[in-house]
Design a protein around this motif. Structure first.
Motif, PDB file in Angstrom:
ATOM      1  N   ARG A 314      -4.319 -16.851 -11.752  1.00 53.21           N
ATOM      2  CA  ARG A 314      -4.687 -17.031 -13.108  1.00 53.21           C
ATOM      3  C   ARG A 314      -3.649 -16.403 -13.885  1.00 53.21           C
ATOM      4  O   ARG A 314      -3.576 -16.874 -15.238  1.00 53.21           O
ATOM      5  CB  ARG A 314      -6.013 -16.199 -13.204  1.00 53.21           C
ATOM      6  CG  ARG A 314      -7.045 -16.791 -12.625  1.00 53.21           C
ATOM      7  CD  ARG A 314      -8.414 -15.956 -13.023  1.00 53.21           C
ATOM      8  NE  ARG A 314      -9.647 -16.620 -12.347  1.00 53.21           N
ATOM      9  CZ  ARG A 314     -10.184 -16.264 -11.124  1.00 53.21           C
ATOM     10  NH1 ARG A 314      -9.495 -15.063 -10.521  1.00 53.21           N
ATOM     11  NH2 ARG A 314     -11.378 -16.682 -10.657  1.00 53.21           N
ATOM     12  N   SER A 378     -11.340 -25.861  -9.716  1.00 53.33           N
ATOM     13  CA  SER A 378     -10.290 -25.135 -10.649  1.00 53.33           C
ATOM     14  C   SER A 378     -10.627 -23.781 -11.038  1.00 53.33           C
ATOM     15  O   SER A 378     -12.013 -23.625 -11.335  1.00 53.33           O
ATOM     16  CB  SER A 378     -10.629 -26.082 -12.126  1.00 53.33           C
ATOM     17  OG  SER A 378     -11.860 -26.152 -12.647  1.00 53.33           O
ATOM     18  N   SER A 380     -11.545 -20.343 -12.928  1.00 53.12           N
ATOM     19  CA  SER A 380     -11.871 -19.797 -14.238  1.00 53.12           C
ATOM     20  C   SER A 380     -10.827 -19.132 -14.819  1.00 53.12           C
ATOM     21  O   SER A 380      -9.757 -18.463 -14.176  1.00 53.12           O
ATOM     22  CB  SER A 380     -13.259 -19.033 -14.434  1.00 53.12           C
ATOM     23  OG  SER A 380     -13.055 -18.088 -13.683  1.00 53.12           O
ATOM     24  N   GLU A 381     -10.803 -18.882 -16.184  1.00 53.33           N
ATOM     25  CA  GLU A 381      -9.688 -18.023 -16.876  1.00 53.33           C
ATOM     26  C   GLU A 381      -9.893 -16.530 -16.654  1.00 53.33           C
ATOM     27  O   GLU A 381      -8.950 -15.733 -16.573  1.00 53.33           O
ATOM     28  CB  GLU A 381      -9.561 -18.286 -18.076  1.00 53.33           C
ATOM     29  CG  GLU A 381      -8.956 -19.669 -18.709  1.00 53.33           C
ATOM     30  CD  GLU A 381      -8.884 -19.994 -19.963  1.00 53.33           C
ATOM     31  OE1 GLU A 381      -8.773 -19.025 -20.862  1.00 53.33           O
ATOM     32  OE2 GLU A 381      -8.566 -21.222 -20.516  1.00 53.33           O
TER      33      GLU A 381
END
Length: 434
Positions: A314, A378, A380-381
């Protein structure tokens, strides 16, 4: 005069009594040692209140330092463990004046004893010194210094009432103790308390640079523990440490997932890798090395390190090429990553893929397999909070599994036949389950 002769005679008897009590501090029976210690400390208190020497000029100190030095020497024998007697002495260290003069006496003792050894460790003596000085609670502010065994008229003018003087004495004591070679077990004990019990009370914490860099270079658990002190010096005192990340990278070996200092190490590793300005090749090397070592790690460590790796992705999206390189090596030996390379820039981590995490998706522990499968989606931020996972133990993991309530229980729908329950079981012809 007869009175003077009597005083001289009494003084000699008192001196002999002190010598006898000092000798009894080395007695085999603990009760005798304890009584000798308490009697000598009573003498210290009385001598401080009623000094044997008259004050000749204003500002001179009448504290019986020599008598206290006799007590300290008795607490630090060379050939036996005195930790029990030292623990009995701790109550006296609550007094600010006693603590100050004990620190001075210990510094003097270390100089006298260790000078004769020619760099050879004295395990019992050094352990006794550590037992005496490690629990010392230094005051944070000068206004906290209110508890004195004996206050004198000119107290405010003396060094013993100044926090700066206490810090200088404390710093000198620890530096004199740590400049000599320590047994390996003692290195660890010192490093465990260094960051919160020693460095904050030193006038110049940067004087610890030599000790910490030397400890950092030893390797193993000692290097992991030295990280704490180095982090404080780098973060708060602008220490420049060349090849820091190269050394940090070399600390990653199979033991990092098993040592009892694992939580502390990964907490610091997380801080050191938190900057988004680190080059992609460096972060990729750390990700790849952690993943490779994870293949032999226990489940409780895996449940912590997989979210840790996800957080690194991230922070550094350029490293995601490791995940999205679909065709990993069919043969492990074809992996371009060089595990043995000590220099992260030459490890070719960015050319590799994260097949290790893909392997962990087939892990025997369902929680690990589930955690590893996150990289298929994918990310998450928002970063995962790993603070609660750092201390996770095998016992907690087992306890959690035992308490888990199953919702769907798979039931047997085909009647068992034969010994192994297969349809055309040849054993069914010869064996019966009755």
């Amino acid at each position: 005069s007869a009175e003077d002769k009597y005083k001289i005679w009494m003084r000699h008897r008192y001196k002999e009594c002190v010598e006898c009590l000092a000798e009894l501090m080395g007695h085999d029976a603990f009760q005798v040692k304890e009584l000798s210690l308490c009697t000598l400390m009573k003498f210290v208190e009385l001598e401080a209140r009623y000094p044997l020497i008259k004050v000749e000029w204003k500002g001179s100190l009448t504290f019986p330092r020599d008598l206290l030095k006799v007590v300290v020497d008795g607490l630090l024998p060379l050939n036996e463990d005195a930790s029990l007697l030292i623990s009995r002495f701790q109550e006296y260290l609550e007094y600010d004046d006693i603590r100050y003069f004990v620190i001075k006496a210990v510094t003097e003792s270390i100089g006298q004893v260790m000078q004769k050894t020619k760099e050879r460790p004295l395990p019992f003596y050094q352990q006794n010194v550590f037992s005496l000085i490690s629990p010392i609670n230094m005051p944070n502010k000068e206004c906290d210094m209110v508890k004195f065994l004996v206050k004198q008229d000119n107290w405010e003018e003396l060094k013993v009432s100044k926090l700066q003087a206490h810090k200088q004495a404390f710093e000198k004591m620890w530096l004199s103790f740590l400049k000599h070679k320590l047994p390996a077990g003692l290195y660890k004990k010192v490093l465990v308390i260094l960051h919160d019990s020693i460095l904050p009370y030193m006038n110049e914490p940067t004087l610890m640079i030599d000790f910490l860099t030397l400890a950092y270079g030893i390797g193993g658990a000692i290097s992991l523990l030295a990280l704490n002190g180095l982090f404080i010096l780098i973060h708060q005192h602008n220490l420049e440490y060349p090849d820091f990340y190269k050394k940090l990278y070399s600390l990653l070996d199979p033991s990092v997932y098993h040592v009892k200092y694992r939580a502390r190490f990964f907490h610091l590793l997380d801080l050191f890798l938190s900057s988004s300005h680190l080059p992609a090749y460096l972060v990729a090397a750390f990700i790849k090395r952690l993943s490779r070592l994870a293949l032999t790690a226990p489940p409780e460590a895996l449940l912590m390190v997989i979210p840790f790796i996800c957080n690194l992705f991230r922070r550094h999206p350029s490293c995601k090429v490791l995940v999205h390189r679909p065709n990993g090596p069919e043969d492990i030996s074809e992996d371009p990553y060089i595990m043995e390379e000590k220099e992260p820039s030459k490890s070719r981590a960015l050319e590799s893929s994260l097949w290790e995490i893909q392997t962990l998706q087939s892990h025997y522990h369902p929680e690990v397999a589930k955690a590893a499968a996150i990289l298929n989606q994918s990310l998450s931020e928002i970063e995962d909070d790993i603070s609660g996972l750092l201390e996770l133990s095998a016992y907690e993991l087992f306890d959690k599994e035992v308490k888990k309530k199953a919702t769907d229980v798979p039931l047997e729908f085909e009647q068992v036949r034969g010994l192994f329950g297969k349809k055309n079981d040849v054993f069914a012809e010869h064996f019966s389950l009755d």
